[in-house]
Write a protein that holds these residues in place. Structure first.
Motif, PDB file in Angstrom:
ATOM      1  N   GLY A   8       0.812  -1.208   0.000  1.00 18.03           N
ATOM      2  CA  GLY A   8       0.000   0.000   0.000  1.00 18.03           C
ATOM      3  C   GLY A   8       0.847   1.259   0.000  1.00 18.03           C
ATOM      4  O   GLY A   8       2.081   1.216  -0.077  1.00 18.03           O
ATOM      5  N   HIS A  19       1.389   3.462  -2.140  1.00 21.44           N
ATOM      6  CA  HIS A  19       2.011   3.849  -3.409  1.00 21.44           C
ATOM      7  C   HIS A  19       1.202   4.982  -4.029  1.00 21.44           C
ATOM      8  O   HIS A  19       0.066   5.246  -3.633  1.00 21.44           O
ATOM      9  CB  HIS A  19       2.026   2.647  -4.350  1.00 21.44           C
ATOM     10  CG  HIS A  19       0.735   1.894  -4.334  1.00 21.44           C
ATOM     11  ND1 HIS A  19       0.524   0.777  -3.540  1.00 21.44           N
ATOM     12  CD2 HIS A  19      -0.453   2.123  -4.942  1.00 21.44           C
ATOM     13  CE1 HIS A  19      -0.723   0.350  -3.677  1.00 21.44           C
ATOM     14  NE2 HIS A  19      -1.345   1.162  -4.533  1.00 21.44           N
ATOM     15  N   TYR A  74      -0.272   6.355  -7.900  1.00 21.43           N
ATOM     16  CA  TYR A  74      -0.640   5.881  -9.241  1.00 21.43           C
ATOM     17  C   TYR A  74      -0.300   6.996 -10.215  1.00 21.43           C
ATOM     18  O   TYR A  74      -0.536   8.179  -9.917  1.00 21.43           O
ATOM     19  CB  TYR A  74      -2.139   5.585  -9.291  1.00 21.43           C
ATOM     20  CG  TYR A  74      -2.713   5.493 -10.688  1.00 21.43           C
ATOM     21  CD1 TYR A  74      -2.705   4.283 -11.393  1.00 21.43           C
ATOM     22  CD2 TYR A  74      -3.263   6.611 -11.319  1.00 21.43           C
ATOM     23  CE1 TYR A  74      -3.234   4.204 -12.675  1.00 21.43           C
ATOM     24  CE2 TYR A  74      -3.789   6.540 -12.601  1.00 21.43           C
ATOM     25  CZ  TYR A  74      -3.773   5.328 -13.269  1.00 21.43           C
ATOM     26  OH  TYR A  74      -4.291   5.252 -14.547  1.00 21.43           O
ATOM     27  N   ASP A  76      -2.301  10.102  -8.816  1.00 20.03           N
ATOM     28  CA  ASP A  76      -3.166   9.956  -7.644  1.00 20.03           C
ATOM     29  C   ASP A  76      -2.215   9.712  -6.485  1.00 20.03           C
ATOM     30  O   ASP A  76      -1.442   8.733  -6.506  1.00 20.03           O
ATOM     31  CB  ASP A  76      -4.105   8.754  -7.771  1.00 20.03           C
ATOM     32  CG  ASP A  76      -5.334   9.042  -8.616  1.00 20.03           C
ATOM     33  OD1 ASP A  76      -5.571  10.221  -8.947  1.00 20.03           O
ATOM     34  OD2 ASP A  76      -6.042   8.083  -8.948  1.00 20.03           O
ATOM     35  N   GLY A 118      -7.969   7.790  -4.911  1.00 21.56           N
ATOM     36  CA  GLY A 118      -8.252   7.364  -6.288  1.00 21.56           C
ATOM     37  C   GLY A 118      -7.791   5.946  -6.582  1.00 21.56           C
ATOM     38  O   GLY A 118      -8.070   5.024  -5.819  1.00 21.56           O
ATOM     39  N   GLU A 119      -7.077   5.777  -7.705  1.00 20.93           N
ATOM     40  CA  GLU A 119      -6.612   4.441  -8.102  1.00 20.93           C
ATOM     41  C   GLU A 119      -5.553   3.905  -7.152  1.00 20.93           C
ATOM     42  O   GLU A 119      -5.213   2.723  -7.199  1.00 20.93           O
ATOM     43  CB  GLU A 119      -6.021   4.469  -9.527  1.00 20.93           C
ATOM     44  CG  GLU A 119      -6.760   5.283 -10.561  1.00 20.93           C
ATOM     45  CD  GLU A 119      -8.130   4.769 -10.913  1.00 20.93           C
ATOM     46  OE1 GLU A 119      -8.761   4.075 -10.085  1.00 20.93           O
ATOM     47  OE2 GLU A 119      -8.603   5.068 -12.019  1.00 20.93           O
ATOM     48  N   GLY A 148      -5.629   3.453  -3.923  1.00 21.82           N
ATOM     49  CA  GLY A 148      -6.446   3.414  -2.718  1.00 21.82           C
ATOM     50  C   GLY A 148      -5.950   2.502  -1.607  1.00 21.82           C
ATOM     51  O   GLY A 148      -6.421   2.583  -0.476  1.00 21.82           O
ATOM     52  N   LYS A 149      -5.001   1.606  -1.903  1.00 20.16           N
ATOM     53  CA  LYS A 149      -4.538   0.673  -0.858  1.00 20.16           C
ATOM     54  C   LYS A 149      -3.718   1.426   0.184  1.00 20.16           C
ATOM     55  O   LYS A 149      -2.608   1.865  -0.090  1.00 20.16           O
ATOM     56  CB  LYS A 149      -3.723  -0.464  -1.475  1.00 20.16           C
ATOM     57  CG  LYS A 149      -4.564  -1.564  -2.116  1.00 20.16           C
ATOM     58  CD  LYS A 149      -3.717  -2.694  -2.671  1.00 20.16           C
ATOM     59  CE  LYS A 149      -3.615  -3.866  -1.698  1.00 20.16           C
ATOM     60  NZ  LYS A 149      -2.993  -5.062  -2.351  1.00 20.16           N
ATOM     61  N   SER A 150      -4.266   1.535   1.355  1.00 18.15           N
ATOM     62  CA  SER A 150      -3.638   2.303   2.435  1.00 18.15           C
ATOM     63  C   SER A 150      -3.123   1.363   3.518  1.00 18.15           C
ATOM     64  O   SER A 150      -3.751   0.355   3.824  1.00 18.15           O
ATOM     65  CB  SER A 150      -4.693   3.245   3.032  1.00 18.15           C
ATOM     66  OG  SER A 150      -4.298   3.681   4.311  1.00 18.15           O
ATOM     67  N   PRO A 161     -12.665  10.692  -1.723  1.00 21.19           N
ATOM     68  CA  PRO A 161     -12.126  10.717  -0.352  1.00 21.19           C
ATOM     69  C   PRO A 161     -10.774  10.033  -0.183  1.00 21.19           C
ATOM     70  O   PRO A 161     -10.355   9.233  -1.025  1.00 21.19           O
ATOM     71  CB  PRO A 161     -13.193   9.946   0.428  1.00 21.19           C
ATOM     72  CG  PRO A 161     -13.761   8.994  -0.564  1.00 21.19           C
ATOM     73  CD  PRO A 161     -13.751   9.713  -1.889  1.00 21.19           C
ATOM     74  N   THR A 170      -8.558   7.219   1.446  1.00 22.33           N
ATOM     75  CA  THR A 170      -8.804   5.864   1.946  1.00 22.33           C
ATOM     76  C   THR A 170      -7.880   5.556   3.131  1.00 22.33           C
ATOM     77  O   THR A 170      -7.821   4.421   3.601  1.00 22.33           O
ATOM     78  CB  THR A 170      -8.600   4.822   0.828  1.00 22.33           C
ATOM     79  OG1 THR A 170      -7.283   5.005   0.286  1.00 22.33           O
ATOM     80  CG2 THR A 170      -9.620   5.006  -0.272  1.00 22.33           C
TER      81      THR A 170
END
Lengths: 378, 378
Positions: free
Chosen positions: A83, A85, A87, A139, A144-145, A147-149, A198, A200
């Motif tokens: 996560g 990262h 985009y 992003d 956005g794309e 989104g992995k947090s 929003p 994430t």
């Protein structure tokens, strides 16, 4: 008491970076009005794209302790999670300028910021492709794309759009500013509201900086273009990565960085974020900001002196901090310019000058600066 | 007991649509192997884009009761919130085919699915632009750039990537399938993991269908290309909107719809989702699916008969349901084809055939079908 409550609430909504700061000036005085050097757009002509694509970049990962067992594959043991990262979607036109433009959005926005405008015109993505720049639209991590947090988040729908209308200086809701360069039809306003997206995971300027720096590690030299909340991570990226060869910042507010001992007093404001402070950093870090050309743009309907009109006063503090910051940068041998667009004859801009009705004029102003700083070389 | 627990947990993670179903066949028998009619790609040549841009589409809004007061702008009273729209990025090449391709991603994915592959090659976005199709890449409501959701969500980082490696048939982690068309280097696998992005609100097939239908209202006639979980909303969109002139579905699993009285028995499976059921709908709705050509593709390493290897068996149930569904469609006068790629000589594909190492071959197979169905007209 009420203000304090509202401020805290707002901070929570926005997850603004805690880094904020001082600043110094240079309202561009050598104004070239929009009639001079206007670059011809060929909107009806096709874009010739030599290469386009997307990638994830930067970020971290964790591995759950234990051993993965394919027969028990829903147990997290031994499994990984990547996560935080960024985009990037990029397009490289034929005969591109050597230095690409890397675009970083602001709070509550995504790369959509730089694409089609709310009323369907071309945004900076297409405008600068036509002007032979490669474009990288990011992003940021947790948006956005990308989104992995790495941290948990709860996202709640919050009725807040009339606040944003006002904060972003379309006007004082429900009234538009009389000279505003924003389309007043409901379809455009709806597009504008819907283009927010929003977090994430909570906003973290360091994590964003790491990911944007990883973009520059991957692509090499480039020009970083930031908007609003992206400004802080923008300065930090230039400190971290010498591949950032210039910065263009549209309406930065928080995150201005000053060398130790030169932090100005906070600038008080009736804006809903309250007083604006700078961030103190080591001189050696600050000096890295003096080695590249920097330009900062602000739009219209920003107060010249303190006022109780909160949106106008919020951006007054931002503009004042930017001017102070540029002074310190330039005193230290740097090359920072603050352009208050109305002062150079470009009127009516909101917090989003690059997508306003006059965005080709705004782009012309940037093109002029890029040329002046020799950033348009092949 | 354990399986039940895992299944529930998985449902929660995935927020799969509750609509699921039966199916009918037609494994493509008239196989044209990859050597015939291979379309020449010109990867080194530039893309000529007549028009490109993005927009938000569909969705709903709520207005908080009360009256907005600009002097108390953080109170929600009288403020609006727009959400549950889709985001679309589109590109129209010069001399485009009349019918654009509209791409809808699957579970945990975004429009990135169709862009650059994990190992940096061109995805279906570029491949079909080169083949003169306009492309519309969607982020469905509550995903990616379309993150504003009308419902609250909590997003937790969950170590689950070795599960996805296995579920998406790269292999049985840590082993790759011996013939797999997926790059085995760690950088590609990392890109693959990072391209997942979470829901910002629970999965809702009706909301997705409404937004995708709104895309077709806006753009007119087109061909809908779905992946995996996008399959269900794909069928529903075609029922809702007659502008959908064809459907191409890659590895749909849930959401197959049958006319009342023709719902097949659930197909049992050792897959981690358990048995696969169809959805019963009115005959009049079902008949709309018989008026357009439909093709469904599945990749390799799917069991031919029940097995305890859960990933292989999961997709066995999907493929079996697809075949049953196509039979019912065709019996009702429709034109549905199920292509199991290995049966036509295209081997080693994962759950993402369109980004696998042989994706130009997979694209050729689609191009052949589009041509056969006269969907490539100017």
């Amino acid at each position: 008491m009420k203000n304090r409550f509202q401020y805290k609430k707002l901070r929570k909504v926005l997850t603004m970076p805690s880094i904020v700061s001082r600043l110094s000036i240079m309202v561009a005085t050598a104004a070239c009005f929009s009639s001079c050097n206007t670059i011809k757009e060929h909107k009806s002509s096709s874009l010739v794209i030599k290469e386009q694509g997307s990638f994830m970049v930067g970020g971290t990962k964790v591995i759950q302790p234990g051993t993965f067992d394919v027969q028990d594959a829903l147990k997290p043991d031994g499994q990984s999670f990547h996560g935080d990262h960024a985009y990037a979607f990029y397009q490289i036109p034929e005969d591109a300028s050597r230095l690409p433009l890397v675009f970083l959005h602001g709070a509550g926005q995504s790369k959509k910021t730089w694409e089609t405008t709310p009323d369907g015109r071309e945004g900076f993505q297409n405008i600068f492709l036509r002007r032979k720049f490669s474009v990288y639209l990011l992003d940021q991590p947790r948006r956005g794309e990308a989104g992995k947090s790495m941290v948990e988040a709860t996202i709640k729908p919050a009725a807040d759009e009339q606040f944003w209308f006002t904060q972003f200086r379309l006007g004082n809701y429900p009234d538009f500013f009389t000279n505003v360069q924003f389309p007043k039809d409901s379809a455009s306003i709806e597009q504008f509201y819907r283009q927010m997206t929003p977090n994430t995971g909570s906003f973290d300027a360091n994590i964003i900086t790491d990911a944007v720096s990883a973009v520059f590690d991957k692509i090499g030299d480039g020009i970083l273009v930031t908007h609003s909340q992206g400004g802080g991570p923008g300065w930090m990226t230039a400190i971290k990565n010498s591949n950032v060869k210039a910065i263009v910042a549209y309406e930065p507010y928080s995150g201005f960085m000053f060398p130790e001992g030169e932090l100005p007093q906070p600038i008080s404001s009736t804006g809903l974020f309250g007083a604006l402070s700078g961030v103190e950093i080591p001189l050696a870090d600050f000096q890295k900001l003096t080695r590249i050309p920097i330009v900062i743009y602000y739009g219209d309907n920003i107060a010249e002196s303190p006022t109780t009109i909160w949106n106008s006063d919020h951006w007054r503090s931002g503009l004042a901090m930017a001017k102070r910051w540029a002074e310190v940068v330039n005193k230290n041998g740097g090359d920072a310019t603050v352009v208050h667009l109305p002062a150079v004859g470009i009127k009516g801009n909101t917090h989003f000058p690059f997508s306003d009705l006059n965005n080709t004029e705004v782009a012309d102003e940037l093109s002029k600066w890029l040329k002046q700083k020799k950033l348009t070389i092949q």
